[in-house]
Every structure is written in C-alpha cells, then in structure tokens.
Design a protein around this motif. Structure first.
Motif, PDB file in Angstrom:
ATOM      1  N   SER A 173       0.283  48.259  -8.540  1.00 34.85           N
ATOM      2  CA  SER A 173       0.083  48.939  -7.486  1.00 34.85           C
ATOM      3  C   SER A 173       0.482  50.633  -7.727  1.00 34.85           C
ATOM      4  O   SER A 173       0.594  50.842  -8.882  1.00 34.85           O
ATOM      5  CB  SER A 173       1.192  48.546  -6.394  1.00 34.85           C
ATOM      6  N   GLU A 174      -0.070  51.276  -6.956  1.00 40.07           N
ATOM      7  CA  GLU A 174       0.044  52.716  -7.071  1.00 40.07           C
ATOM      8  C   GLU A 174       1.185  53.231  -6.394  1.00 40.07           C
ATOM      9  O   GLU A 174       1.296  53.031  -5.067  1.00 40.07           O
ATOM     10  CB  GLU A 174      -1.160  53.530  -6.556  1.00 40.07           C
ATOM     11  N   ARG A 175       2.515  53.770  -6.730  1.00 38.86           N
ATOM     12  CA  ARG A 175       3.432  54.081  -6.233  1.00 38.86           C
ATOM     13  C   ARG A 175       3.407  55.559  -5.758  1.00 38.86           C
ATOM     14  O   ARG A 175       3.553  56.413  -6.574  1.00 38.86           O
ATOM     15  CB  ARG A 175       4.760  53.995  -7.329  1.00 38.86           C
ATOM     16  N   LEU A 176       3.025  55.808  -4.513  1.00 33.08           N
ATOM     17  CA  LEU A 176       2.812  57.180  -3.724  1.00 33.08           C
ATOM     18  C   LEU A 176       4.198  57.871  -4.165  1.00 33.08           C
ATOM     19  O   LEU A 176       4.258  59.096  -4.337  1.00 33.08           O
ATOM     20  CB  LEU A 176       2.554  57.047  -2.579  1.00 33.08           C
ATOM     21  N   GLY A 177       5.404  57.365  -3.786  1.00 34.63           N
ATOM     22  CA  GLY A 177       6.457  58.214  -3.869  1.00 34.63           C
ATOM     23  C   GLY A 177       6.960  58.605  -5.057  1.00 34.63           C
ATOM     24  O   GLY A 177       7.461  59.790  -5.199  1.00 34.63           O
TER      25      GLY A 177
ATOM     26  N   ILE B 170      -6.339  51.572  -3.202  1.00 41.16           N
ATOM     27  CA  ILE B 170      -5.953  50.591  -4.283  1.00 41.16           C
ATOM     28  C   ILE B 170      -4.762  49.619  -3.807  1.00 41.16           C
ATOM     29  O   ILE B 170      -4.877  48.460  -3.730  1.00 41.16           O
ATOM     30  CB  ILE B 170      -5.499  51.354  -5.522  1.00 41.16           C
ATOM     31  N   ASN B 171      -3.947  50.442  -3.052  1.00 42.10           N
ATOM     32  CA  ASN B 171      -3.028  49.529  -2.377  1.00 42.10           C
ATOM     33  C   ASN B 171      -3.294  48.557  -1.234  1.00 42.10           C
ATOM     34  O   ASN B 171      -2.909  47.426  -1.117  1.00 42.10           O
ATOM     35  CB  ASN B 171      -1.787  50.570  -1.822  1.00 42.10           C
ATOM     36  N   LYS B 172      -4.356  49.081  -0.478  1.00 42.33           N
ATOM     37  CA  LYS B 172      -4.966  48.264   0.430  1.00 42.33           C
ATOM     38  C   LYS B 172      -5.391  47.095  -0.107  1.00 42.33           C
ATOM     39  O   LYS B 172      -5.432  46.080   0.469  1.00 42.33           O
ATOM     40  CB  LYS B 172      -5.703  49.130   1.490  1.00 42.33           C
ATOM     41  N   SER B 173      -6.509  47.393  -1.177  1.00 42.57           N
ATOM     42  CA  SER B 173      -7.114  46.138  -1.676  1.00 42.57           C
ATOM     43  C   SER B 173      -6.315  45.092  -2.303  1.00 42.57           C
ATOM     44  O   SER B 173      -6.309  44.034  -2.347  1.00 42.57           O
ATOM     45  CB  SER B 173      -7.981  46.533  -2.844  1.00 42.57           C
ATOM     46  N   LEU B 174      -5.063  45.563  -2.976  1.00 49.10           N
ATOM     47  CA  LEU B 174      -4.109  44.855  -3.617  1.00 49.10           C
ATOM     48  C   LEU B 174      -3.087  44.006  -2.657  1.00 49.10           C
ATOM     49  O   LEU B 174      -3.016  42.747  -2.804  1.00 49.10           O
ATOM     50  CB  LEU B 174      -3.120  45.622  -4.457  1.00 49.10           C
ATOM     51  N   SER B 175      -2.956  44.529  -1.334  1.00 49.87           N
ATOM     52  CA  SER B 175      -2.498  43.817  -0.159  1.00 49.87           C
ATOM     53  C   SER B 175      -3.332  42.764   0.203  1.00 49.87           C
ATOM     54  O   SER B 175      -2.799  41.819   0.707  1.00 49.87           O
ATOM     55  CB  SER B 175      -1.882  45.044   0.788  1.00 49.87           C
ATOM     56  N   SER B 176      -4.469  43.036   0.299  1.00 47.62           N
ATOM     57  CA  SER B 176      -5.521  42.097   0.811  1.00 47.62           C
ATOM     58  C   SER B 176      -5.522  41.039  -0.155  1.00 47.62           C
ATOM     59  O   SER B 176      -5.723  39.678   0.277  1.00 47.62           O
ATOM     60  CB  SER B 176      -6.865  42.680   0.997  1.00 47.62           C
TER      61      SER B 176
END
Length: 87
Positions: free
Chosen positions: A2-6, A21-27
């Motif tokens: 995952s890409e850690r935005l913070g 990327i995070n949306k795709s990984l969540s899916s």
C-alpha cells in the motif's frame, strides 16, 4: 504494498497515483475476502486490477500470495499490516 499517504509526503500526480493504487488494493482485498468466505457475488468489476485478475482469482484457479516483510523496527507497523492482509 500500500501507499502510505501520511508518511510519504506526496503531492500532485504522485498523490493521485497513490490514491489509485490504494483503491485497487482495497478492491483486491474485497475480492479475496469474498472468495475466501464463499460469497455468491465476487466484486471483480470494482477496479481494473481485479477485473484483469479475475481469471487468475476465480473458479478453480490456484493463487499464491507472497508477503514481503521487514525485520527492522521502523517498519514494524507496515510489516504487521502486511501480515494481517496475508492471513
């Protein structure tokens, strides 16, 4: 991963890419969870990633997940998140 935005201090195009990327990984998590719990509906069409991977994830396909973890203390939280996802 995952890409850690913070923690990555991203902006502009990199921020949008990280969000995608995070949306795709969540899916992908949703699809794997649906398959593992034998749900009648598996949401393959929720992202391009899961739609493209659907032949490799559904029906009689065998899927292997590799989890890349770190022994270093600064990476503990990311390692724990990875292990939770992989389990």
């Amino acid at each position: 991963g995952s890409e850690r935005l913070g923690t990555d201090h991203q902006d502009g195009a990199r921020l949008k890419e990280a969000q995608a990327i995070n949306k795709s990984l969540s899916s992908l998590v949703d699809v794997i969870s649906a398959i593992a719990s034998h749900q009648a509906h598996v949401p393959f069409r929720n992202s391009k990633l899961t739609h493209l991977l659907s032949p490799s994830l559904g029906r009689d396909a065998k899927t292997l997940m590799l989890a890349n973890v770190s022994p270093l203390a600064p990476h503990l939280q990311e390692t724990l998140n990875t292990l939770r996802f992989a389990s």
